[in-house]
Design a protein around this motif. Structure first.
Motif, mmCIF file in Angstrom:
data_model
loop_
_atom_site.group_PDB
_atom_site.id
_atom_site.type_symbol
_atom_site.label_atom_id
_atom_site.label_comp_id
_atom_site.label_asym_id
_atom_site.label_seq_id
_atom_site.Cartn_x
_atom_site.Cartn_y
_atom_site.Cartn_z
ATOM 1 N N ALA A 45 28.047 -59.714 56.589
ATOM 2 C CA ALA A 45 28.525 -59.771 55.199
ATOM 3 C C ALA A 45 29.563 -58.697 54.910
ATOM 4 O O ALA A 45 30.594 -58.973 54.291
ATOM 5 C CB ALA A 45 27.351 -59.638 54.241
ATOM 6 N N ARG A 46 29.320 -57.485 55.368
ATOM 7 C CA ARG A 46 30.259 -56.399 55.098
ATOM 8 C C ARG A 46 31.609 -56.681 55.743
ATOM 9 O O ARG A 46 32.660 -56.505 55.124
ATOM 10 C CB ARG A 46 29.689 -55.078 55.612
ATOM 11 C CG ARG A 46 30.535 -53.891 55.233
ATOM 12 C CD ARG A 46 29.919 -52.599 55.674
ATOM 13 N NE ARG A 46 28.650 -52.423 54.973
ATOM 14 C CZ ARG A 46 27.636 -51.724 55.444
ATOM 15 N NH1 ARG A 46 27.723 -51.131 56.612
ATOM 16 N NH2 ARG A 46 26.529 -51.602 54.753
ATOM 17 N N TYR A 99 32.773 -59.652 56.583
ATOM 18 C CA TYR A 99 33.366 -60.810 55.894
ATOM 19 C C TYR A 99 34.070 -60.371 54.619
ATOM 20 O O TYR A 99 35.216 -60.749 54.371
ATOM 21 C CB TYR A 99 32.282 -61.846 55.570
ATOM 22 C CG TYR A 99 32.766 -62.924 54.644
ATOM 23 C CD1 TYR A 99 33.504 -63.998 55.126
ATOM 24 C CD2 TYR A 99 32.528 -62.856 53.273
ATOM 25 C CE1 TYR A 99 33.973 -64.975 54.278
ATOM 26 C CE2 TYR A 99 32.999 -63.830 52.415
ATOM 27 C CZ TYR A 99 33.709 -64.886 52.919
ATOM 28 O OH TYR A 99 34.186 -65.843 52.070
ATOM 29 N N PHE A 100 33.404 -59.575 53.794
ATOM 30 C CA PHE A 100 34.008 -59.149 52.535
ATOM 31 C C PHE A 100 35.221 -58.257 52.779
ATOM 32 O O PHE A 100 36.222 -58.351 52.063
ATOM 33 C CB PHE A 100 32.985 -58.432 51.648
ATOM 34 C CG PHE A 100 32.127 -59.378 50.862
ATOM 35 C CD1 PHE A 100 32.586 -59.927 49.677
ATOM 36 C CD2 PHE A 100 30.864 -59.730 51.302
ATOM 37 C CE1 PHE A 100 31.805 -60.807 48.945
ATOM 38 C CE2 PHE A 100 30.074 -60.604 50.582
ATOM 39 C CZ PHE A 100 30.552 -61.142 49.392
ATOM 40 N N ASN A 159 37.999 -60.573 53.997
ATOM 41 C CA ASN A 159 38.430 -61.393 52.878
ATOM 42 C C ASN A 159 39.325 -60.585 51.944
ATOM 43 O O ASN A 159 40.360 -61.076 51.489
ATOM 44 C CB ASN A 159 37.204 -61.928 52.133
ATOM 45 C CG ASN A 159 37.571 -62.922 51.072
ATOM 46 O OD1 ASN A 159 38.051 -62.549 50.003
ATOM 47 N ND2 ASN A 159 37.335 -64.180 51.358
ATOM 48 N N ASN A 160 38.954 -59.338 51.667
ATOM 49 C CA ASN A 160 39.761 -58.484 50.803
ATOM 50 C C ASN A 160 41.107 -58.170 51.441
ATOM 51 O O ASN A 160 42.147 -58.228 50.779
ATOM 52 C CB ASN A 160 39.008 -57.196 50.486
ATOM 53 C CG ASN A 160 39.714 -56.348 49.456
ATOM 54 O OD1 ASN A 160 40.286 -56.853 48.500
ATOM 55 N ND2 ASN A 160 39.678 -55.053 49.653
ATOM 56 N N ASN A 183 37.129 -57.831 44.354
ATOM 57 C CA ASN A 183 36.419 -58.070 45.614
ATOM 58 C C ASN A 183 35.274 -57.084 45.805
ATOM 59 O O ASN A 183 34.213 -57.458 46.308
ATOM 60 C CB ASN A 183 37.384 -58.013 46.799
ATOM 61 C CG ASN A 183 38.192 -59.274 46.924
ATOM 62 O OD1 ASN A 183 37.724 -60.355 46.612
ATOM 63 N ND2 ASN A 183 39.428 -59.139 47.382
ATOM 64 N N LEU A 184 35.461 -55.839 45.389
ATOM 65 C CA LEU A 184 34.380 -54.863 45.463
ATOM 66 C C LEU A 184 33.234 -55.273 44.529
ATOM 67 O O LEU A 184 32.061 -55.206 44.903
ATOM 68 C CB LEU A 184 34.891 -53.470 45.098
ATOM 69 C CG LEU A 184 33.882 -52.342 45.151
ATOM 70 C CD1 LEU A 184 33.340 -52.170 46.566
ATOM 71 C CD2 LEU A 184 34.510 -51.048 44.661
ATOM 72 N N ASP A 216 32.554 -58.323 43.591
ATOM 73 C CA ASP A 216 31.935 -59.498 44.210
ATOM 74 C C ASP A 216 30.967 -59.080 45.312
ATOM 75 O O ASP A 216 29.864 -59.619 45.419
ATOM 76 C CB ASP A 216 33.022 -60.419 44.758
ATOM 77 C CG ASP A 216 32.533 -61.829 45.025
ATOM 78 O OD1 ASP A 216 31.565 -62.265 44.364
ATOM 79 O OD2 ASP A 216 33.131 -62.501 45.880
ATOM 80 N N TYR A 217 31.348 -58.099 46.120
ATOM 81 C CA TYR A 217 30.478 -57.609 47.182
ATOM 82 C C TYR A 217 29.235 -56.941 46.607
ATOM 83 O O TYR A 217 28.116 -57.144 47.094
ATOM 84 C CB TYR A 217 31.232 -56.628 48.091
ATOM 85 C CG TYR A 217 30.366 -56.023 49.161
ATOM 86 C CD1 TYR A 217 29.891 -56.802 50.215
ATOM 87 C CD2 TYR A 217 30.015 -54.681 49.126
ATOM 88 C CE1 TYR A 217 29.082 -56.258 51.204
ATOM 89 C CE2 TYR A 217 29.213 -54.131 50.110
ATOM 90 C CZ TYR A 217 28.749 -54.921 51.141
ATOM 91 O OH TYR A 217 27.947 -54.386 52.104
ATOM 92 N N TYR A 273 26.880 -59.536 45.440
ATOM 93 C CA TYR A 273 26.232 -60.139 46.602
ATOM 94 C C TYR A 273 25.086 -59.246 47.082
ATOM 95 O O TYR A 273 23.984 -59.727 47.331
ATOM 96 C CB TYR A 273 27.259 -60.346 47.725
ATOM 97 C CG TYR A 273 26.635 -60.694 49.046
ATOM 98 C CD1 TYR A 273 26.200 -61.984 49.316
ATOM 99 C CD2 TYR A 273 26.451 -59.721 50.023
ATOM 100 C CE1 TYR A 273 25.608 -62.301 50.531
ATOM 101 C CE2 TYR A 273 25.864 -60.022 51.236
ATOM 102 C CZ TYR A 273 25.448 -61.315 51.485
ATOM 103 O OH TYR A 273 24.853 -61.614 52.680
ATOM 104 N N ARG A 274 25.348 -57.942 47.212
ATOM 105 C CA ARG A 274 24.310 -57.011 47.662
ATOM 106 C C ARG A 274 23.142 -56.980 46.671
ATOM 107 O O ARG A 274 21.990 -56.934 47.070
ATOM 108 C CB ARG A 274 24.883 -55.595 47.831
ATOM 109 C CG ARG A 274 25.930 -55.473 48.918
ATOM 110 C CD ARG A 274 25.370 -55.619 50.272
ATOM 111 N NE ARG A 274 24.369 -54.582 50.482
ATOM 112 C CZ ARG A 274 23.567 -54.533 51.519
ATOM 113 N NH1 ARG A 274 23.651 -55.453 52.450
ATOM 114 N NH2 ARG A 274 22.680 -53.577 51.639
#
Length: 149
Positions: free
Chosen positions: A68-69, A71-72, A75-76, A119-120, A122-123, A126-127
């Motif tokens: 996940a980390r 990916y994010f 993506n960013n 994006n931060l 969004d992450y 998610y967390r």
């Protein structure tokens, strides 16, 4: 196309709308309200395009980047590069109407900064969801074990 998260493209559209509103507040030129609305809608459309290209490029990443980390982060990074390329292309297309490059850099920095913040956020959401899921699963496990005793 089946791996593309269209929900993220829609989020990018609304982020583009928000950035368009912020840039309208940053711009002190006298413009008709109708043009301001069209500018905000165009900003949303550009946001959707950036989101679509970013999601497409992210979907073709190798599966070993499924963390996940990672990916994010990727993506960013892809979103920043795509946004910079699209904004530079738009700048070149409309450069005759912009007064100088000094106008472009602050706008680009605002857009890239807001993309990073989004994006931060969004992450972090998610967390937070993952932590809530783990807590819920742990509570379900404890209830399951209590019922067997």
């Amino acid at each position: 196309m089946e791996k593309i998260h269209f929900e993220n493209c829609v989020k990018s559209f609304f982020l583009g709308l928000f950035i368009g509103v912020i840039l309208q507040l940053f711009d002190h030129s006298d413009m008709l309200f109708e043009y301001q609305v069209l500018t905000v809608l165009a900003s949303g459309s550009v946001g959707f395009l950036i989101g679509l290209v970013t999601e497409w490029l992210t979907s073709i990443l190798p599966i070993r980047m499924a963390n996940a980390r990672t990916y994010f982060f990727m993506n960013n990074l892809i979103a920043l590069v795509v946004a910079t390329i699209i904004m530079a292309a738009l700048y070149m297309i409309t450069s005759s109407e912009m007064e100088s490059k000094r106008e472009f850099m602050p706008i680009l920095l605002i857009v890239l900064g807001m993309i990073c913040i989004a994006n931060l956020f969004d992450y972090m959401m998610y967390r937070r969801a993952q932590n809530k899921l783990k807590t819920y699963q742990a509570s379900m496990e404890s209830l399951k074990h209590e019922g067997t005793d």
